[in-house]
Design a protein around this motif. Sequence first.
Motif, PDB file in Angstrom:
ATOM      1  N   LEU A  21       0.841  -1.206   0.000  1.00  0.00           N
ATOM      2  CA  LEU A  21       0.000   0.000   0.000  1.00  0.00           C
ATOM      3  C   LEU A  21       0.871   1.248   0.000  1.00  0.00           C
ATOM      4  N   SER A  22       1.979   1.164   0.725  1.00  0.00           N
ATOM      5  CA  SER A  22       2.898   2.294   0.789  1.00  0.00           C
ATOM      6  C   SER A  22       3.391   2.638  -0.625  1.00  0.00           C
ATOM      7  N   ALA A  23       3.712   1.602  -1.402  1.00  0.00           N
ATOM      8  CA  ALA A  23       4.164   1.839  -2.783  1.00  0.00           C
ATOM      9  C   ALA A  23       3.011   2.347  -3.654  1.00  0.00           C
ATOM     10  N   ALA A  24       1.836   1.748  -3.499  1.00  0.00           N
ATOM     11  CA  ALA A  24       0.708   2.119  -4.369  1.00  0.00           C
ATOM     12  C   ALA A  24       0.197   3.526  -4.068  1.00  0.00           C
ATOM     13  N   LEU A  25       0.244   3.926  -2.795  1.00  0.00           N
ATOM     14  CA  LEU A  25      -0.377   5.202  -2.408  1.00  0.00           C
ATOM     15  C   LEU A  25       0.652   6.288  -2.112  1.00  0.00           C
ATOM     16  N   ALA A  26       1.947   5.937  -2.254  1.00  0.00           N
ATOM     17  CA  ALA A  26       3.031   6.896  -1.982  1.00  0.00           C
ATOM     18  C   ALA A  26       2.926   7.500  -0.582  1.00  0.00           C
ATOM     19  N   LEU A  27       2.711   6.628   0.380  1.00  0.00           N
ATOM     20  CA  LEU A  27       2.705   7.053   1.792  1.00  0.00           C
ATOM     21  C   LEU A  27       3.768   6.232   2.523  1.00  0.00           C
ATOM     22  N   PRO A  28       4.451   6.815   3.512  1.00  0.00           N
ATOM     23  CA  PRO A  28       5.466   6.016   4.210  1.00  0.00           C
ATOM     24  C   PRO A  28       4.839   4.871   5.015  1.00  0.00           C
ATOM     25  N   HIS A  29       5.573   3.778   5.127  1.00  0.00           N
ATOM     26  CA  HIS A  29       5.148   2.619   5.917  1.00  0.00           C
ATOM     27  C   HIS A  29       5.725   2.776   7.316  1.00  0.00           C
ATOM     28  N   ALA A 108      -9.486   2.478   8.937  1.00  0.00           N
ATOM     29  CA  ALA A 108      -8.836   1.421   9.713  1.00  0.00           C
ATOM     30  C   ALA A 108      -9.194   0.132   8.981  1.00  0.00           C
ATOM     31  N   VAL A 109      -8.197  -0.514   8.412  1.00  0.00           N
ATOM     32  CA  VAL A 109      -8.442  -1.691   7.571  1.00  0.00           C
ATOM     33  C   VAL A 109      -8.212  -2.954   8.398  1.00  0.00           C
ATOM     34  N   THR A 192     -13.325  -3.795   6.214  1.00  0.00           N
ATOM     35  CA  THR A 192     -12.940  -5.175   6.499  1.00  0.00           C
ATOM     36  C   THR A 192     -12.618  -5.879   5.191  1.00  0.00           C
ATOM     37  N   VAL A 193     -11.466  -6.541   5.137  1.00  0.00           N
ATOM     38  CA  VAL A 193     -11.133  -7.298   3.917  1.00  0.00           C
ATOM     39  C   VAL A 193     -10.752  -8.731   4.281  1.00  0.00           C
ATOM     40  N   ASN A 194     -10.987  -9.630   3.333  1.00  0.00           N
ATOM     41  CA  ASN A 194     -10.640 -11.030   3.519  1.00  0.00           C
ATOM     42  C   ASN A 194      -9.139 -11.204   3.254  1.00  0.00           C
ATOM     43  N   ILE A 206      -8.143  -4.254  -0.696  1.00  0.00           N
ATOM     44  CA  ILE A 206      -7.992  -3.069   0.166  1.00  0.00           C
ATOM     45  C   ILE A 206      -8.109  -1.795  -0.675  1.00  0.00           C
ATOM     46  N   LEU A 207      -7.404  -1.770  -1.804  1.00  0.00           N
ATOM     47  CA  LEU A 207      -7.421  -0.548  -2.620  1.00  0.00           C
ATOM     48  C   LEU A 207      -8.830  -0.261  -3.132  1.00  0.00           C
ATOM     49  N   SER A 208      -9.576  -1.317  -3.526  1.00  0.00           N
ATOM     50  CA  SER A 208     -10.912  -1.001  -4.043  1.00  0.00           C
ATOM     51  C   SER A 208     -11.848  -0.596  -2.915  1.00  0.00           C
ATOM     52  N   SER A 209     -11.670  -1.148  -1.704  1.00  0.00           N
ATOM     53  CA  SER A 209     -12.507  -0.673  -0.588  1.00  0.00           C
ATOM     54  C   SER A 209     -12.184   0.770  -0.246  1.00  0.00           C
ATOM     55  N   LEU A 210     -10.929   1.149  -0.344  1.00  0.00           N
ATOM     56  CA  LEU A 210     -10.561   2.536  -0.027  1.00  0.00           C
ATOM     57  C   LEU A 210     -11.166   3.494  -1.049  1.00  0.00           C
ATOM     58  N   GLU A 211     -11.198   3.055  -2.316  1.00  0.00           N
ATOM     59  CA  GLU A 211     -11.812   3.904  -3.347  1.00  0.00           C
ATOM     60  C   GLU A 211     -13.301   4.082  -3.084  1.00  0.00           C
ATOM     61  N   GLN A 212     -13.955   2.966  -2.698  1.00  0.00           N
ATOM     62  CA  GLN A 212     -15.394   3.063  -2.408  1.00  0.00           C
ATOM     63  C   GLN A 212     -15.649   4.008  -1.259  1.00  0.00           C
TER      64      GLN A 212
END
Length: 216
Positions: A21-29, A108-109, A192-194, A206-212
Amino acid sequence: MPFIALLGVPGAGKGTQAKRLSAALALPHVSSGDLFRENLKHGTPIGQEAEKYLSRGELVPDAITIEMIEERLAQTDGAAGAILDGFPRTARQADALENMAGGSLRAAVHVEVPIERLVERMAGRRVCREQGHVYHTKHKPPKEWGICDIDGSELYQRDDDKPETVRHRLKVYEEQTAPLVEYYRERGVLVTVNGDQPIEAVTEAILSSLEQEATS
Ligand code: ADP
Ligand code: ADP
């Protein structure tokens, strides 16, 4: 920029997903476990204090943990947002995060994985000495046995990944961290993700839930 916190039992895949996610969203881990292990390796006062808790699978006291995270987020790259992995783990830490991040905690995922999967996840987990890159003997093997693909350092098994300590960590999770799922549900930021699917599929979920979330 937003803060995203990852919740889930030990072995759920928080660290693995946080990196992606850090790479995809350009946020530090920002991983509290990695920060403690770094401090331990360098023998800092935080490391010396944290050692006894880590080795027993107990949580490090809130005051120490919160201060460490506050310091990390005060660095320039963390001030505006981060993927938080392993923090918060208690109600007091969640309150502290609310003060630090305020309205910018976007989600909060909760990465959900059935307990019966975890023994295998933890038994096969290998971590690199240099930077804590995470592998799995079966599900994410390195190209060369025992060597990190990224920095070439040695892979080792964490002391707290032995079965007795894992059992205790699961109990600590149930008692102290599981209630945060409700805490974030009440605040309307729980996703919540499986987590019981291939690594790439979990990231997609996770990424598609965040978009929603963002468009709802
Ligand atoms: P896992 O990813 O397997 O759940 P971590 O690397 O996140 O493990 O954490 C390892 C250990 O570091 C924990 O068992 C605990 O001792 C300590 N730790 C990590 N994060 C926290 C936290 N937020 N609060 C207190 N202790 C923590
Ligand atoms: P956590 O930070 O929640 O403790 P990790 O990201 O360290 O979890 O993952 C635990 C172990 O399981 C690691 O060895 C990792 O390579 C492996 N793993 C992570 N996600 C998956 C997945 N979706 N399927 C199979 N194995 C996984």
